[in-house]
Scaffold this active site. Structure first.
Site, PDB file in Angstrom:
ATOM      1  N   GLY A  17      39.482  39.329  87.135  1.00  0.00           N
ATOM      2  CA  GLY A  17      39.198  40.708  86.748  1.00  0.00           C
ATOM      3  C   GLY A  17      39.061  40.859  85.240  1.00  0.00           C
TER       4      GLY A  17
ATOM      5  N   GLU B 152      46.347  33.982  95.593  1.00  0.00           N
ATOM      6  CA  GLU B 152      46.670  35.255  94.969  1.00  0.00           C
ATOM      7  C   GLU B 152      47.939  35.790  95.628  1.00  0.00           C
ATOM      8  OE1 GLU B 152      43.206  37.768  95.086  1.00  0.00           O
ATOM      9  OE2 GLU B 152      44.380  39.573  95.474  1.00  0.00           O
TER      10      GLU B 152
ATOM     11  N   ASP C  47      35.654  30.295  94.810  1.00  0.00           N
ATOM     12  CA  ASP C  47      36.454  31.480  94.476  1.00  0.00           C
ATOM     13  C   ASP C  47      36.596  32.365  95.723  1.00  0.00           C
ATOM     14  OD1 ASP C  47      37.865  32.976  92.669  1.00  0.00           O
ATOM     15  OD2 ASP C  47      36.124  33.921  91.745  1.00  0.00           O
TER      16      ASP C  47
END
Ligand SMILES: [Zn+2]
Length: 300
Positions: free
Chosen positions: A229, A146, A94
Site C-alpha cells: 500500500g 498478511e 503477490d
C-alpha cells in the site's frame, strides 16, 4: 552449500536488506490488458535494467491475474530473465488469495509467493498459510503472508472494505504456527490509490512506529516485514517504515505512472519498437530512483 530457506533467492535478498538496514523493492510488472502482447515484457526489462544499472537487488512481482492470463510459460520467461541478471533478482507472486491459485503457483518458476488469507477468519488464515508453507518447502519456495486485513484492491484483486489492524501480540503465534518467512502487517495501509487524506492520514506514523516496535519485540529480525500500500506515500514515510523493520517494499503504480503517460501520449506517433525502447527507459529510470530511496542501490 546452504539449505532451505537460506538457499532461497528471495530469502537471501530480503535478509541481506535486513542485515544491512535497507529495503528492497517488490516491483509489480502488471501486464497491460489494452496493449499489444509486445508490451508484456516491458516491466520485466525495466526492473532488470534499473537493478543492473544501479547495482540493486529486486523482486519482480506478478498477480494471480497474470498467472491466469499468460500462464506458467510467462512466469518461466520472467524467472529465466531475472535469474540471468548480474544482480540478485527473484520472482514473486503477490496476493495469492485462492488455494487453487497457490496450487498452480507452486508448480511455476516462482522463488516466493505471498499467500493472502485475509478472506478467511484467523484460524482459516493460519491453516491456509501453513499448508502452503509446507508445500513450498518441498519446492524451495518461501512464503509471505498478511496478518490482519488491508483495505482496497488493485489489478484483478477483489476490493476489501474495512481493515483489521495487525495485533502485534498475535504476530509471534502466527509465525510459529504457520512457519511463514516474511510478514506483511496491516497498519492502516490501503491497496490501490489512497482515499481522501492520502497515506498520511491512513498510516498514522505514530501508531505505525509503536506497532512495528511491538512486532519487532515479539519477532526480532527473524521474520522481515513487508510494506504494502505505497501509492503514493512520501519518501519520509518510506524512511520511517524502513527504519522500523520494513525490508520489502511493494511498488506498483508509483513507478509505472510516467511510463503509462508516455504510452498514452505517444502511441499514435511512434513505431512500436521506439515506443517500447523509450517506454522501458522511462520505466526503468523511475524504478532506479525508487531503488535509491529504498537504499538498495549500490548494495548488490
Ligand atoms: Zn499488497
Amino acid at each position: 552449500m546452504s539449505f532451505f530457506p537460506e538457499s532461497n533467492r528471495t530469502w537471501q535478498i530480503i535478509h541481506d536488506a535486513a542485515k544491512r538496514n535497507y529495503a528492497v523493492g517488490g516491483y509489480c510488472v502488471q501486464v497491460l490488458k489494452s496493449a499489444s502482447s509486445c508490451y508484456n515484457t516491458d516491466g520485466v526489462l525495466a526492473v532488470i535494467r534499473a537493478a543492473e544499472r544501479c547495482r540493486s537487488s529486486a523482486l519482480i512481482q506478478v498477480f494471480p491475474w497474470t498467472l491466469h492470463f499468460h500462464g506458467p510459460p510467462f512466469i518461466q520467461y520472467i524467472a529465466s530473465a531475472a535469474h540471468s541478471a548480474s544482480v540478485p533478482i527473484s520472482v514473486h507472486l503477490d496476493h495469492c488469495l485462492k488455494p487453487e491459485d497457490a496450487k498452480l503457483a507452486l508448480e511455476c518458476a516462482f522463488d516466493s509467493i505471498m499467500v493472502d488469507g485475509s478472506m478467511f477468519d484467523e484460524e482459516g488464515n493460519i491453516e491456509y498459510v501453513k499448508n502452503i508453507v509446507e508445500k513450498g518447502r518441498d519446492k524451495g519456495i518461501t512464503i509471505e503472508a498478511e496478518l490482519g486485513r488491508m483495505e482496497g484492491g488493485e489489478d484483478g484483486l477483489p476490493n476489501i472494505e474495512g481493515s483489521l489492524l495487525t495485533d502485534p501480540h498475535l504476530a509471534k503465534e502466527f509465525v510459529e504456527k504457520t512457519g511463514v518467512h516474511f510478514l506483511a502487517p496491516s497498519f492502516g495501509n490501503v491497496h490501490g490509490p489512497y482515499p481522501s487524506g492520502g497515506a498520511e492520514k491512513w498510516w498514522q506514523l505514530d501508531r505505525l512506529v509503536l506497532q512495528l516496535e511491538a512486532i519487532y519485540k515479539s519477532l526480532g529480525s527473524h521474520t522481515p516485514l513487508v510494506l504494502h500500500g505505497t501509492h503514493p506515500c512520501s519518501e519520509e514515510m518510506l524512511r520511517v517504515g524502513i527504519e522500523n523493520g520494513m525490508r520489502k517494499v511493494n511498488q506498483n503504480r508509483t513507478v509505472r505512472k510516467k511510463y503509462m503517460e508516455f504510452l498514452a501520449g505517444e502511441s499514435k506517433s511512434l513505431e512500436l519498437t521506439q515506443l517500447q525502447e523509450r517506454g522501458v527507459q522511462i520505466y526503468s529510470e523511475e524504478i532506479e530512483a525508487m531503488m535509491v530511496v529504498l537504499g538498495s542501490a549500490g548494495k548488490a
